[in-house]
Design an enzyme around this catalytic site. Structure first.
Site, mmCIF file in Angstrom:
data_model
loop_
_atom_site.group_PDB
_atom_site.id
_atom_site.type_symbol
_atom_site.label_atom_id
_atom_site.label_comp_id
_atom_site.label_asym_id
_atom_site.label_seq_id
_atom_site.Cartn_x
_atom_site.Cartn_y
_atom_site.Cartn_z
ATOM 1 C CB SER A 99 -0.962 -0.025 1.196
ATOM 2 O OG SER A 99 -1.856 1.053 1.161
ATOM 3 C CG ASP A 243 -3.662 3.904 -1.304
ATOM 4 O OD1 ASP A 243 -4.199 3.690 -2.409
ATOM 5 O OD2 ASP A 243 -3.815 3.161 -0.311
ATOM 6 C CG ASP A 245 -3.012 -0.630 -2.320
ATOM 7 O OD1 ASP A 245 -3.055 0.537 -1.870
ATOM 8 O OD2 ASP A 245 -3.538 -1.594 -1.738
ATOM 9 C CG ASP A 247 -6.633 0.140 -1.265
ATOM 10 O OD1 ASP A 247 -5.873 1.121 -1.115
ATOM 11 O OD2 ASP A 247 -6.678 -0.801 -0.443
#
Length: 454
Positions: A99, A243, A245, A247
């Site tokens: 992340s 961010d 990743d 999501d």
């Protein structure tokens, strides 16, 4: 001696430094353990742009295949694109990402078929125990027949699914600056937003897991400074930051001012409720603004308050049949996305709401941003339980004050509230406070901090 994975396996996922805390040999064991615990006959795997991600992802695939399981690799993707694949293909999935963590970290977010979460109470503890055992005794016995490993591109299908959920074709033209932070938004945004009435100004779309421009964590104000400046320079209608990743999404208005995730939660909740005829349950965690349950009720819905964390939100959504859920951390969950979190779908809702009327974003969100909030303030403490007990002692006898311990300690009065939660992984207490005006919020915040740090 068995490996100690206590610092690697977290409450919701696997996350640690590569290769110090884990490597491809351990990833292979995780792959075998994942299919043993889920009982899967086939799985889907994706990964982000970190230098270690392709190797770890392929090792996990090998481990799964040794157990006779067929593996579909979707390659570079955002975490919500992996959730899409898990939902659409009805397969358990594994996403290799850390992340917003720095480049030396990597991790695995795992889910069952239909993007149902795998957390410490839903399989992750058993996965950890298998991997620890095998690290001592050797690799698990292979199946009689090794599974296949094949590749599949899901990006176009993922984009089409999102666009089927929010109609942007008739909005007024908008200029939007998008900061991908060198993360997976740079991969997904061009396909999802392409062809719409949007003038997209890209920032840091080059995939680079070393994050050369800034950390891919838009909740840290330092990481949206470039976006805020560019929005003003371009006279854009808004800015969106993702961010690492992709999501989570964070929004700034036409002035470059941050829009609180609680305001986004309230805005999207009102749209989802309208889509469902003014009925439905909306989940919010206990540190979102008072605005959220108010807006939900005003729009005919039923708000349900829950603990912080995606496994709790997703479990509550499944239990209540909720249509939407939101968190202070800019995670947004949708029933029509398998109850999974997707920042991209939230971003589409914001674009549709803004483009469906003539005013600026600052005016649109003002109705959803009604109170003064502190944001999350972390304090390093030696004794988390002792400090929480001190706060409880200080407030429990006060007239007109209520305490609850759903998650940490929440103290609520007529004109203010605050919550203090311990970190699961660090010696920290996290404070969030809100009040009907800025002066009251500051007083409540400072009084709570004095006890926490006393």
């Amino acid at each position: 001696m068995a490996a100690d994975l206590s610092q690697l396996v977290k409450a919701y996922d696997v996350r640690g430094v590569v290769p110090d805390q884990w490597d491809e040999s351990l990833a292979e064991l995780f792959g075998a353990a994942f299919v043993r615990v889920t009982g899967a006959s086939a799985i889907v795997i994706g990964h982000d742009m970190r230098p270690s991600s392709p190797g770890l992802s392929r090792a996990f695939a090998r481990g799964a295949a040794t157990q006779g399981v067929d593996v579909t690799e979707i390659g570079l993707c955002s975490t919500d694109q992996l959730y899409y694949a898990s939902g659409a293909l009805k397969l358990p999935g594994a996403m290799f990402t850390a992340s917003h963590n720095p480049a030396q970290y990597n991790g695995i977010k795992m889910c069952r078929a239909g993007a149902a979460p795998v957390g410490q109470d839903t399989g992750l503890t058993e996965i950890r125990e298998l991997v620890e055992g095998w690290s001592e005794s050797g690799a698990p016995e292979a199946a009689a027949q090794t599974g296949t490993i094949t590749q599949r591109d899901t990006l176009e299908d993922y984009a089409a699914h999102l666009r089927s959920l929010v109609d942007l074709t008739s909005i007024r033209p908008l200029k939007v600056v998008v900061d991908a932070g060198n993360g997976m938004g740079g991969h997904t945004v061009p396909t999802v937003l392409g062809g719409l009435p949007l003038d997209v100004v890209p920032m840091y779309f080059e995939l680079d897991g070393t994050f050369p421009n800034h950390e891919a964590n838009p909740l840290d104000p330092a990481n949206i400074v470039d976006l805020q400046k560019r929005v003003r320079e371009e006279s854009a209608d808004l800015g969106i930051a993702f961010d690492g990743d992709a999501d989570r999404c964070f929004v700034v208005d036409e002035r470059g001012a941050p829009v609180s995730p609680s305001a986004i939660t309230a805005l999207v909740a009102s749209r989802e409720l309208a889509k469902h005829g003014g009925k439905g349950t909306v989940i919010h965690n206990l540190i979102t603004s008072w605005s959220v349950p108010e807006v939900v009720k005003e729009n005919g819905g039923t708000p349900v308050r829950t603990r912080v964390g995606h496994s709790f939100i997703k479990a509550e959504m499944a239990t209540t049949g909720a249509i939407f859920g939101g968190e202070h951390s800019a995670h947004y969950y949708f029933a029509d996305f398998w109850n999974a979190d997707t920042g991209m779908l939230a971003a589409l809702h914001v674009l549709a709401a803004l483009g469906g009327q003539d005013g600026p974003l600052s005016g649109l969100v003002a109705q959803y941003d009604r109170y003064a909030g502190s944001g999350e303030i972390n304090s390093t403490v030696a004794d988390q339980a002792g400090r929480l007990a001190a706060i409880k002692s200080a407030y429990e006898a006060r007239e007109g004050v209520e305490l609850d311990e759903l998650d940490g300690l929440t103290v609520t009065a007529a004109d203010w509230w605050f919550n203090v939660r311990p970190s699961n992984t660090e010696p920290l207490l996290r404070l969030n406070a809100e009040a009907r005006d800025e002066a009251t919020m500051a007083k409540v915040r400072d009084e709570a901090l004095a006890i926490i740090r006393g």
